[in-house]
Enzyme design. Structure first.
Site, PDB file in Angstrom:
ATOM      1  N   PHE A 217      -6.080  27.269  10.228  1.00 24.36           N
ATOM      2  CA  PHE A 217      -6.948  27.619   9.057  1.00 24.36           C
ATOM      3  C   PHE A 217      -6.059  27.315   7.693  1.00 24.36           C
ATOM      4  CE2 PHE A 217      -9.299  30.031   6.153  1.00 24.36           C
ATOM      5  CZ  PHE A 217     -10.892  29.893   6.236  1.00 24.36           C
ATOM      6  N   GLY A 218      -6.132  25.979   7.276  1.00 29.38           N
ATOM      7  CA  GLY A 218      -5.447  25.589   6.367  1.00 29.38           C
ATOM      8  C   GLY A 218      -6.057  24.758   5.182  1.00 29.38           C
ATOM      9  N   PHE A 219      -6.430  25.165   3.898  1.00 32.11           N
ATOM     10  CA  PHE A 219      -7.080  24.549   2.970  1.00 32.11           C
ATOM     11  C   PHE A 219      -6.305  24.493   1.466  1.00 32.11           C
ATOM     12  CE2 PHE A 219     -10.025  25.502   6.282  1.00 32.11           C
ATOM     13  CZ  PHE A 219     -10.631  24.571   6.626  1.00 32.11           C
ATOM     14  N   ASP A 267      -2.789  39.969  24.831  1.00 33.82           N
ATOM     15  CA  ASP A 267      -4.098  40.652  25.285  1.00 33.82           C
ATOM     16  C   ASP A 267      -5.550  39.709  25.053  1.00 33.82           C
ATOM     17  OD1 ASP A 267      -5.865  42.481  26.421  1.00 33.82           O
ATOM     18  OD2 ASP A 267      -5.549  44.094  24.990  1.00 33.82           O
ATOM     19  N   HIS A 274      -1.506  29.312  12.618  1.00 35.87           N
ATOM     20  CA  HIS A 274      -0.757  28.065  12.793  1.00 35.87           C
ATOM     21  C   HIS A 274       1.028  28.511  12.254  1.00 35.87           C
ATOM     22  CE1 HIS A 274      -2.138  26.801   8.524  1.00 35.87           C
ATOM     23  NE2 HIS A 274      -1.608  27.859   8.448  1.00 35.87           N
ATOM     24  N   SER A 293       2.442  31.172   9.938  1.00 36.23           N
ATOM     25  CA  SER A 293       3.894  31.410   9.554  1.00 36.23           C
ATOM     26  C   SER A 293       4.665  32.554   9.734  1.00 36.23           C
ATOM     27  CB  SER A 293       4.002  30.744   8.103  1.00 36.23           C
ATOM     28  OG  SER A 293       3.524  29.330   7.845  1.00 36.23           O
ATOM     29  N   HIS A 311       3.478  34.458   6.531  1.00 40.84           N
ATOM     30  CA  HIS A 311       4.905  34.440   5.846  1.00 40.84           C
ATOM     31  C   HIS A 311       5.738  35.644   6.198  1.00 40.84           C
ATOM     32  CE1 HIS A 311       4.200  30.225   4.698  1.00 40.84           C
ATOM     33  NE2 HIS A 311       2.811  30.512   4.248  1.00 40.84           N
TER      34      HIS A 311
END
Length: 363
Positions: A217-219, A267, A274, A293, A311
């Site tokens: 999920f990167g935008f 689980d 990502h 990250s 992060h």
């Protein structure tokens, strides 16, 4: 098909040989529309070529061969009858192209020999007719997949081109093993598992409904306020002896591979974003969510519904209580809890203080 030759020149300018060819050709900056009327007869061999192609005068283009716009042919290149050299294809000097060869989206070096009927650079089009029935279990596979004869592919499962399955692998009904996915020996894949852009280690158990290797999920927002997708081009790597619970999702990487270390246990209903790296022998309980990250060390335990901010780094031998939320790096081993997560003794004091305050308020 419109071809912008200046763009083609830039695209191939990194190649020293093609730099020279482009420099000696008179390239038009206008886009051209191909027509059979645009093609000319080559003086040496009688084949057809587009005037925008950059062809050394010593090249031989046999009758029936076609050289499309923007192609580059080096000295003494030989193009056999019926061959097609697509737009912007580069062929080095002294290379021989056989009869009926199809070249597109490619660069061919010097002194190569491409035999009759070879196709290079074409878009791959899969057909259901290409798939075969696997002898052990009745699932289907593509002939280009590399599958150990002991593997079991149950009916309804599909193994796509280029996949690799080790000895004693078990693929459950409805599972999809995507192109170029690797699965190590003795690994069991449950029902309706979806695997793409990933490598699975040996002796793993992937339970029903798991998805591994899909885009993260990167935008980002452009200058007009539009949401644009960030490229997600890397893989997910699952170590050996890993167990992943039902309906868990593990995204592929964008700037580094997503990694799950050896002997880790995950689980049901866990989300791993990502670029996440999880060490060896970690335990992630149900409904845990790890944002992109994040780096997690070895022997880490996350209780149910733990959330980890993007992060963030978590040191080895950390344990997090259920419903905790990690908002910053945890650098020391130990037990943590709360929102935001703090050392467990501090969290307990916070809870006790809140309880005393609430009792006073009631009184």
């Amino acid at each position: 098909m419109a071809i912008n030759l200046r763009r083609l020149a830039v695209l191939y300018s990194k190649n020293k040989r093609t730099q020279y060819y482009w420099s000696v050709c008179n390239l038009s900056t206008k886009s051209e529309v191909e027509s059979h009327l645009d093609f000319k007869k080559w003086h040496n061999g009688g084949g057809a070529f587009h005037p925008s192609a950059c062809i050394d005068s010593t090249a031989l283009i046999e009758i029936g061969a076609i050289v499309y716009p923007g192609a580059v042919l080096g000295a003494n290149a030989l193009i056999g009858s019926g061959a097609v050299v697509g737009p912007a294809v580069t062929i080095g000097q002294s290379t021989k192209i056989g009869y009926g060869v199809s070249l597109s989206n490619c660069i061919i070096g010097d002194s190569c020999v491409i035999h009759n009927g070879v196709c290079i650079g074409q878009d791959e089009v899969e057909s259901h007719l290409d798939f075969k029935k696997w002898h052990n279990g009745g699932g289907v596979f593509h002939p280009s997949a590399c599958i150990d004869s002991t593997a079991l592919i149950e009916i309804g499962a599909v193994v796509h081109p280029g996949a690799m399955l080790g000895a004693n692998v078990h693929i459950g009904p409805g599972a999809v093993v995507g192109p170029a996915v690797t699965i190590g020996q003795s690994t069991k894949i449950g029902y309706r598992v979806s695997l793409s852009n990933c490598i699975i280690g040996d002796s793993c158990v992937i339970h029903h409904g798991v998805c591994i290797g899909q885009d993260g999920f990167g935008f980002f927002v452009d200058e007009n306020g539009n949401m644009l997708k960030k490229p997600q081009m890397l893989n997910a790597r699952i170590g050996n002896h890993v167990e992943i619970g039902a309906n868990t999702c593990i995204d592929r990487g964008s700037w580094r591979d997503t990694v799950i270390g050896d002997h880790s246990k995950i689980d049901n209903l866990v989300q791993i974003g990502h670029n996440v790296i999880i060490g060896k022998s970690c335990m992630l309980c149900g409904q845990t969510g790890i944002a992109g990250s994040v780096t997690i060390g070895d022997f880490v335990t996350l209780g149910g519904r733990v959330a980890v901010c993007d992060h963030v780094s978590i040191a080895s031998k950390v344990r997090l209580a259920a419903n905790s939320f990690v908002t910053k790096d945890i650098t020391q081993p130990g037990d943590y809890g709360g929102f935001p997560a703090v050392p467990i003794h501090e969290w307990r004091r916070q809870i006790a203080a809140q309880r005393r305050i609430s009792k006073k308020g009631i009184a």
